[in-house]
Design a protein around this motif. Structure first.
Motif, PDB file in Angstrom:
ATOM      1  N   ALA A 247       0.813  -1.218   0.000  1.00  0.00           N
ATOM      2  CA  ALA A 247       0.000   0.000   0.000  1.00  0.00           C
ATOM      3  C   ALA A 247       0.849   1.271   0.000  1.00  0.00           C
ATOM      4  O   ALA A 247       0.455   2.300  -0.543  1.00  0.00           O
ATOM      5  CB  ALA A 247      -0.943  -0.006   1.207  1.00  0.00           C
ATOM      6  N   ASN A 248       2.052   1.190   0.601  1.00  0.00           N
ATOM      7  CA  ASN A 248       2.915   2.370   0.663  1.00  0.00           C
ATOM      8  C   ASN A 248       3.793   2.541  -0.575  1.00  0.00           C
ATOM      9  O   ASN A 248       4.646   3.411  -0.628  1.00  0.00           O
ATOM     10  CB  ASN A 248       3.795   2.322   1.916  1.00  0.00           C
ATOM     11  CG  ASN A 248       4.743   1.128   1.925  1.00  0.00           C
ATOM     12  OD1 ASN A 248       4.817   0.366   0.949  1.00  0.00           O
ATOM     13  ND2 ASN A 248       5.457   0.947   3.021  1.00  0.00           N
ATOM     14  N   GLY A 249       3.605   1.672  -1.561  1.00  0.00           N
ATOM     15  CA  GLY A 249       4.354   1.791  -2.797  1.00  0.00           C
ATOM     16  C   GLY A 249       5.627   0.976  -2.868  1.00  0.00           C
ATOM     17  O   GLY A 249       6.266   0.915  -3.926  1.00  0.00           O
ATOM     18  N   SER A 250       6.009   0.329  -1.777  1.00  0.00           N
ATOM     19  CA  SER A 250       7.227  -0.478  -1.767  1.00  0.00           C
ATOM     20  C   SER A 250       6.899  -1.915  -2.152  1.00  0.00           C
ATOM     21  O   SER A 250       5.781  -2.384  -1.910  1.00  0.00           O
ATOM     22  CB  SER A 250       7.879  -0.457  -0.383  1.00  0.00           C
ATOM     23  OG  SER A 250       7.033  -1.077   0.570  1.00  0.00           O
ATOM     24  N   PRO A 251       7.851  -2.635  -2.745  1.00  0.00           N
ATOM     25  CA  PRO A 251       7.591  -4.039  -3.095  1.00  0.00           C
ATOM     26  C   PRO A 251       7.560  -4.903  -1.843  1.00  0.00           C
ATOM     27  O   PRO A 251       8.166  -4.555  -0.822  1.00  0.00           O
ATOM     28  CB  PRO A 251       8.775  -4.401  -3.996  1.00  0.00           C
ATOM     29  CG  PRO A 251       9.865  -3.447  -3.605  1.00  0.00           C
ATOM     30  CD  PRO A 251       9.178  -2.182  -3.201  1.00  0.00           C
ATOM     31  N   PRO A 252       6.877  -6.022  -1.867  1.00  0.00           N
ATOM     32  CA  PRO A 252       6.850  -6.932  -0.708  1.00  0.00           C
ATOM     33  C   PRO A 252       8.237  -7.484  -0.402  1.00  0.00           C
ATOM     34  O   PRO A 252       9.154  -7.390  -1.223  1.00  0.00           O
ATOM     35  CB  PRO A 252       5.907  -8.054  -1.162  1.00  0.00           C
ATOM     36  CG  PRO A 252       5.108  -7.466  -2.270  1.00  0.00           C
ATOM     37  CD  PRO A 252       6.013  -6.498  -2.955  1.00  0.00           C
ATOM     38  N   ARG A 253       8.386  -8.067   0.774  1.00  0.00           N
ATOM     39  CA  ARG A 253       9.643  -8.691   1.174  1.00  0.00           C
ATOM     40  C   ARG A 253       9.664 -10.146   0.721  1.00  0.00           C
ATOM     41  O   ARG A 253       8.622 -10.744   0.478  1.00  0.00           O
ATOM     42  CB  ARG A 253       9.802  -8.669   2.698  1.00  0.00           C
ATOM     43  CG  ARG A 253       9.569  -7.323   3.365  1.00  0.00           C
ATOM     44  CD  ARG A 253       9.442  -7.506   4.867  1.00  0.00           C
ATOM     45  NE  ARG A 253       8.419  -8.507   5.190  1.00  0.00           N
ATOM     46  CZ  ARG A 253       8.367  -9.185   6.334  1.00  0.00           C
ATOM     47  NH1 ARG A 253       9.264  -8.972   7.269  1.00  0.00           N
ATOM     48  NH2 ARG A 253       7.421 -10.078   6.550  1.00  0.00           N
ATOM     49  N   VAL A 254      10.855 -10.706   0.624  1.00  0.00           N
ATOM     50  CA  VAL A 254      10.978 -12.123   0.307  1.00  0.00           C
ATOM     51  C   VAL A 254      10.255 -12.952   1.366  1.00  0.00           C
ATOM     52  O   VAL A 254       9.605 -13.954   1.060  1.00  0.00           O
ATOM     53  CB  VAL A 254      12.457 -12.541   0.216  1.00  0.00           C
ATOM     54  CG1 VAL A 254      12.586 -14.062   0.089  1.00  0.00           C
ATOM     55  CG2 VAL A 254      13.136 -11.875  -0.976  1.00  0.00           C
ATOM     56  N   HIS A 255      10.337 -12.529   2.636  1.00  0.00           N
ATOM     57  CA  HIS A 255       9.716 -13.296   3.720  1.00  0.00           C
ATOM     58  C   HIS A 255       8.195 -13.328   3.592  1.00  0.00           C
ATOM     59  O   HIS A 255       7.534 -14.193   4.178  1.00  0.00           O
ATOM     60  CB  HIS A 255      10.123 -12.710   5.072  1.00  0.00           C
ATOM     61  CG  HIS A 255       9.929 -13.669   6.214  1.00  0.00           C
ATOM     62  ND1 HIS A 255      10.735 -14.765   6.413  1.00  0.00           N
ATOM     63  CD2 HIS A 255       9.001 -13.708   7.203  1.00  0.00           C
ATOM     64  CE1 HIS A 255      10.338 -15.431   7.483  1.00  0.00           C
ATOM     65  NE2 HIS A 255       9.279 -14.816   7.980  1.00  0.00           N
ATOM     66  N   ASP A 256       7.618 -12.399   2.824  1.00  0.00           N
ATOM     67  CA  ASP A 256       6.171 -12.418   2.635  1.00  0.00           C
ATOM     68  C   ASP A 256       5.730 -13.636   1.828  1.00  0.00           C
ATOM     69  O   ASP A 256       4.550 -14.012   1.879  1.00  0.00           O
ATOM     70  CB  ASP A 256       5.717 -11.134   1.935  1.00  0.00           C
ATOM     71  CG  ASP A 256       5.758  -9.936   2.865  1.00  0.00           C
ATOM     72  OD1 ASP A 256       5.420 -10.096   4.051  1.00  0.00           O
ATOM     73  OD2 ASP A 256       6.142  -8.839   2.424  1.00  0.00           O
ATOM     74  N   VAL A 257       6.659 -14.248   1.104  1.00  0.00           N
ATOM     75  CA  VAL A 257       6.325 -15.482   0.398  1.00  0.00           C
ATOM     76  C   VAL A 257       6.017 -16.575   1.417  1.00  0.00           C
ATOM     77  O   VAL A 257       5.115 -17.388   1.225  1.00  0.00           O
ATOM     78  CB  VAL A 257       7.483 -15.917  -0.529  1.00  0.00           C
ATOM     79  CG1 VAL A 257       7.123 -17.208  -1.267  1.00  0.00           C
ATOM     80  CG2 VAL A 257       7.804 -14.809  -1.536  1.00  0.00           C
ATOM     81  N   ARG A 258       6.743 -16.599   2.523  1.00  0.00           N
ATOM     82  CA  ARG A 258       6.499 -17.575   3.600  1.00  0.00           C
ATOM     83  C   ARG A 258       5.147 -17.305   4.255  1.00  0.00           C
ATOM     84  O   ARG A 258       4.392 -18.243   4.566  1.00  0.00           O
ATOM     85  CB  ARG A 258       7.630 -17.488   4.623  1.00  0.00           C
ATOM     86  CG  ARG A 258       7.497 -18.405   5.841  1.00  0.00           C
ATOM     87  CD  ARG A 258       8.807 -18.386   6.614  1.00  0.00           C
ATOM     88  NE  ARG A 258       8.699 -18.808   8.000  1.00  0.00           N
ATOM     89  CZ  ARG A 258       8.830 -20.060   8.425  1.00  0.00           C
ATOM     90  NH1 ARG A 258       9.043 -21.027   7.541  1.00  0.00           N
ATOM     91  NH2 ARG A 258       8.756 -20.355   9.706  1.00  0.00           N
ATOM     92  N   HIS A 259       4.821 -16.037   4.466  1.00  0.00           N
ATOM     93  CA  HIS A 259       3.509 -15.696   5.013  1.00  0.00           C
ATOM     94  C   HIS A 259       2.405 -16.172   4.066  1.00  0.00           C
ATOM     95  O   HIS A 259       1.368 -16.691   4.502  1.00  0.00           O
ATOM     96  CB  HIS A 259       3.393 -14.181   5.202  1.00  0.00           C
ATOM     97  CG  HIS A 259       4.198 -13.650   6.341  1.00  0.00           C
ATOM     98  ND1 HIS A 259       3.921 -13.939   7.660  1.00  0.00           N
ATOM     99  CD2 HIS A 259       5.269 -12.822   6.368  1.00  0.00           C
ATOM    100  CE1 HIS A 259       4.794 -13.329   8.447  1.00  0.00           C
ATOM    101  NE2 HIS A 259       5.622 -12.646   7.678  1.00  0.00           N
ATOM    102  N   THR A 260       2.633 -15.960   2.771  1.00  0.00           N
ATOM    103  CA  THR A 260       1.639 -16.364   1.781  1.00  0.00           C
ATOM    104  C   THR A 260       1.413 -17.867   1.809  1.00  0.00           C
ATOM    105  O   THR A 260       0.264 -18.345   1.780  1.00  0.00           O
ATOM    106  CB  THR A 260       2.083 -15.919   0.375  1.00  0.00           C
ATOM    107  OG1 THR A 260       2.203 -14.492   0.354  1.00  0.00           O
ATOM    108  CG2 THR A 260       1.078 -16.352  -0.688  1.00  0.00           C
ATOM    109  N   PHE A 261       2.501 -18.627   1.875  1.00  0.00           N
ATOM    110  CA  PHE A 261       2.376 -20.085   1.976  1.00  0.00           C
ATOM    111  C   PHE A 261       1.541 -20.466   3.194  1.00  0.00           C
ATOM    112  O   PHE A 261       0.662 -21.340   3.116  1.00  0.00           O
ATOM    113  CB  PHE A 261       3.767 -20.717   2.082  1.00  0.00           C
ATOM    114  CG  PHE A 261       3.743 -22.150   2.540  1.00  0.00           C
ATOM    115  CD1 PHE A 261       3.513 -23.175   1.637  1.00  0.00           C
ATOM    116  CD2 PHE A 261       3.942 -22.472   3.884  1.00  0.00           C
ATOM    117  CE1 PHE A 261       3.465 -24.502   2.068  1.00  0.00           C
ATOM    118  CE2 PHE A 261       3.903 -23.797   4.312  1.00  0.00           C
ATOM    119  CZ  PHE A 261       3.665 -24.810   3.402  1.00  0.00           C
TER     120      PHE A 261
END
Length: 329
Positions: A247-261
């Motif tokens: 929402a703030n315009g920055s790309p997600p973090r790599v660790h967000d892939v783990r959250h998504t899983f």
């Protein structure tokens, strides 16, 4: 790129005890990386500047933990925790150091919400990764990133767990990832989906690994372990190219892939009608968490996006789980 060895060099009056403290923490199964070292180095400098003579008073500790300028509350909290743990260690070996009370720690509040990728975004990112062109300078670059993303998404690994994998950690016949040296020092056996298993076999073939190869699954250009820093930087670029932004315009973090899983896995189990009382501990074990409180936090952080999971879990966790102050990921 290989991970650099950290030179643990201390110069203050307690330099030998800092090294003993590091050995002690490691003997308990903790990893002592650069962030811990630099915090200890700051404490070492403080002791040297204040001419500490094998005693640590309340006044000295309070001076050390006092907030400095515009530093974050989290940084101050880390300093409080570190000097408390060091004092406890010193007292165990015969000293009489003042132990900063945990009740006086500054409160670290976080309203951070992880980014959960949509299926459309995942597909878009995979297309970009699969289209990475061959580079003579980095001849395996275009093969490693598509494989790495698929494994992170399909198994919920921490990035350093994935980068530390060697061929011996992957049962290519059964499609199982074997993790030994994990964050919480517990072995995990992670079954892969059939599609991921097939892709792993294709990846091994494309990489040209011989049957006798026993090196890293994601080898750097020199054959060593990849450093996570360039991985973070490159994935930011891939996400920007895929037009995936927070929402703030920055790309997600790599660790967000783990959250998504994690969230997708819970959602799948709920849709299949599985007993959530059994499903959450299973996911917790798969992720390598010490307890289900760490897994349950994913639900608290994604209420709006995944109301099906949250609604099903509401009666389960309401009033049962204590507030998680020190989040573990």
């Amino acid at each position: 790129m290989k991970n650099k060895e950290i030179p643990y060099v201390f110069r203050g009056p307690l330099k030998e005890y800092f090294n003993k403290y590091i050995d002690y923490k490691r003997s308990l199964g903790f990893k002592v990386g650069s962030s811990v070292y630099y915090t200890l180095k700051g404490m070492d400098d403080f002791f040297e500047d204040n001419e500490l003579s094998f005693t640590l008073t309340k006044e000295m500790v309070e001076t050390y933990v006092a907030r400095r300028g515009s530093e974050s509350v989290k940084t101050q909290h880390i300093r409080m925790s570190t000097i408390r743990q060091f004092s406890l260690f010193m007292n165990r070996i015969g000293f009489n150091f003042y132990v900063y009370p945990e009740s006086d720690f500054v409160k670290v509040k976080s309203n951070f919400i992880p980014y959960i990728f949509t299926q459309t975004e995942i597909n878009r990112l995979i297309r970009i990764l699969d289209d990475i062109p061959f580079s003579p300078r980095y001849p395996t670059y275009h093969l490693i990133y598509p494989m790495l993303f698929r494994m992170l998404l399909g198994c919920g690994l921490r990035i350093n767990e994935a980068l530390g994998l060697k061929m011996a950690n992957i049962d290519m016949e059964q499609g199982i990832i074997i993790l030994d040296d994990t964050k919480n020092k517990s072995q995990r056996l992670l079954p892969m989906s059939q599609s991921l298993h097939r892709y792993c076999k294709l990846y091994v073939k494309r990489m040209g690994f011989s049957p006798a190869y026993d090196g890293y699954y994601y080898p750097s250009r020199c054959g060593g372990e990849y450093n996570s820093t360039p991985i973070y930087c490159q994935f930011r670029k891939f996400m920007q190219k895929a037009e995936i932004f927070r929402a703030n315009g920055s790309p997600p973090r790599v660790h967000d892939v783990r959250h998504t899983f994690s969230v997708y896995s819970l959602e799948k189990m709920v849709r299949e009608g599985r007993d959530i009382y059994c499903s959450l501990p299973v996911l917790s074990t798969y992720l390598g968490h010490r307890g289900i409180e760490s897994t349950e936090k994913y639900l608290r952080m994604t209420v709006e996006a995944y109301d099906l999971v949250i609604g099903t879990m509401e009666d389960f966790y309401q009033g049962i789980f204590p507030e998680v102050i020190k989040h573990e990921e």
